[in-house]
Motif scaffolding. Structure first.
Motif, PDB file in Angstrom:
ATOM      1  N   UNK A  80       0.831  -1.202   0.000  1.00  0.00           N
ATOM      2  CA  UNK A  80       0.000   0.000   0.000  1.00  0.00           C
ATOM      3  C   UNK A  80       0.872   1.261   0.000  1.00  0.00           C
ATOM      4  N   UNK A  81       0.225   2.392  -0.260  1.00  0.00           N
ATOM      5  CA  UNK A  81       0.935   3.675  -0.382  1.00  0.00           C
ATOM      6  C   UNK A  81       1.684   4.040   0.894  1.00  0.00           C
ATOM      7  N   UNK A  82       1.104   3.730   2.038  1.00  0.00           N
ATOM      8  CA  UNK A  82       1.757   4.034   3.317  1.00  0.00           C
ATOM      9  C   UNK A  82       3.069   3.259   3.457  1.00  0.00           C
ATOM     10  N   UNK A  83       3.060   1.997   3.059  1.00  0.00           N
ATOM     11  CA  UNK A  83       4.279   1.180   3.120  1.00  0.00           C
ATOM     12  C   UNK A  83       5.327   1.712   2.148  1.00  0.00           C
ATOM     13  N   UNK A  84       4.889   2.089   0.953  1.00  0.00           N
ATOM     14  CA  UNK A  84       5.819   2.656  -0.035  1.00  0.00           C
ATOM     15  C   UNK A  84       6.485   3.901   0.535  1.00  0.00           C
ATOM     16  N   UNK A  85       5.696   4.782   1.120  1.00  0.00           N
ATOM     17  CA  UNK A  85       6.232   6.033   1.672  1.00  0.00           C
ATOM     18  C   UNK A  85       7.181   5.760   2.837  1.00  0.00           C
ATOM     19  N   UNK A  86       6.805   4.848   3.713  1.00  0.00           N
ATOM     20  CA  UNK A  86       7.649   4.515   4.864  1.00  0.00           C
ATOM     21  C   UNK A  86       8.990   3.934   4.398  1.00  0.00           C
ATOM     22  N   UNK A  87       8.953   3.047   3.414  1.00  0.00           N
ATOM     23  CA  UNK A  87      10.189   2.453   2.891  1.00  0.00           C
ATOM     24  C   UNK A  87      11.037   3.498   2.173  1.00  0.00           C
ATOM     25  N   UNK A  88      10.384   4.395   1.426  1.00  0.00           N
ATOM     26  CA  UNK A  88      11.118   5.454   0.720  1.00  0.00           C
ATOM     27  C   UNK A  88      11.864   6.333   1.711  1.00  0.00           C
ATOM     28  N   UNK A  89      11.168   6.779   2.750  1.00  0.00           N
ATOM     29  CA  UNK A  89      11.784   7.656   3.747  1.00  0.00           C
ATOM     30  C   UNK A  89      12.934   6.945   4.461  1.00  0.00           C
ATOM     31  N   UNK A  90      12.731   5.689   4.818  1.00  0.00           N
ATOM     32  CA  UNK A  90      13.793   4.934   5.492  1.00  0.00           C
ATOM     33  C   UNK A  90      14.999   4.752   4.571  1.00  0.00           C
ATOM     34  N   UNK A  91      14.744   4.485   3.290  1.00  0.00           N
ATOM     35  CA  UNK A  91      15.839   4.328   2.329  1.00  0.00           C
ATOM     36  C   UNK A  91      16.617   5.614   2.138  1.00  0.00           C
ATOM     37  N   UNK A  92      15.899   6.735   2.051  1.00  0.00           N
ATOM     38  CA  UNK A  92      16.577   8.028   1.916  1.00  0.00           C
ATOM     39  C   UNK A  92      17.426   8.332   3.143  1.00  0.00           C
ATOM     40  N   UNK A  93      16.880   8.040   4.317  1.00  0.00           N
ATOM     41  CA  UNK A  93      17.619   8.301   5.553  1.00  0.00           C
ATOM     42  C   UNK A  93      18.895   7.440   5.612  1.00  0.00           C
TER      43      UNK A  93
END
Length: 125
Positions: A80-93
């Protein structure tokens, strides 16, 4: 090169498990849940798809077992979109933590840095 070797090993293991042709290939691509159409959201559709492409010599029960496993694997790739966003932010960090601080500061425009510094001063007061 390492990824190619790994994919070859996974394909060989999947063939040993009974998969054939393109079903032996394994890709761990993540897909957005919104892109999953109703037809393919039904696990039985994946089972039917695999069965319709099964070699004639395969036993029905083995094909069904593989189809169910294949369906589970495919459907698990949709997030889902929430998981995509959470993974994106964690990857960027994680990426930012690995990069040189001076390099990051050079990449960020000065106005953004000044705004951030001002917000820190406001928080400190």
């Amino acid at each position: 090169m390492g990824a190619t070797v790994a994919r070859s090993l996974i394909r060989d293991l999947r063939r040993a498990d009974g998969y054939w042709g393109r079903f032996a290939d394994r890709y761990d691509w993540v897909r957005r849940a919104e892109e999953l159409g109703d037809e393919w959201a039904d696990p039985e559709r994946w089972v039917e798809y695999l069965a319709s492409n099964a070699p004639d010599e395969r036993e029905d029960e083995a094909v069904r077992r593989l189809g169910e496993a294949y369906a589970e694997e495919r459907l698990a790739a949709y997030v889902d979109a929430e998981t995509v966003e959470r993974r994106r932010a964690a990857g960027h960090r994680r990426l930012a933590e690995l990069l040189d601080g001076d390099l990051l500061l050079e990449a960020i425009d000065d106005e953004t840095i000044l705004e951030y510094a001002a917000s820190l001063e406001t928080k400190a007061d």
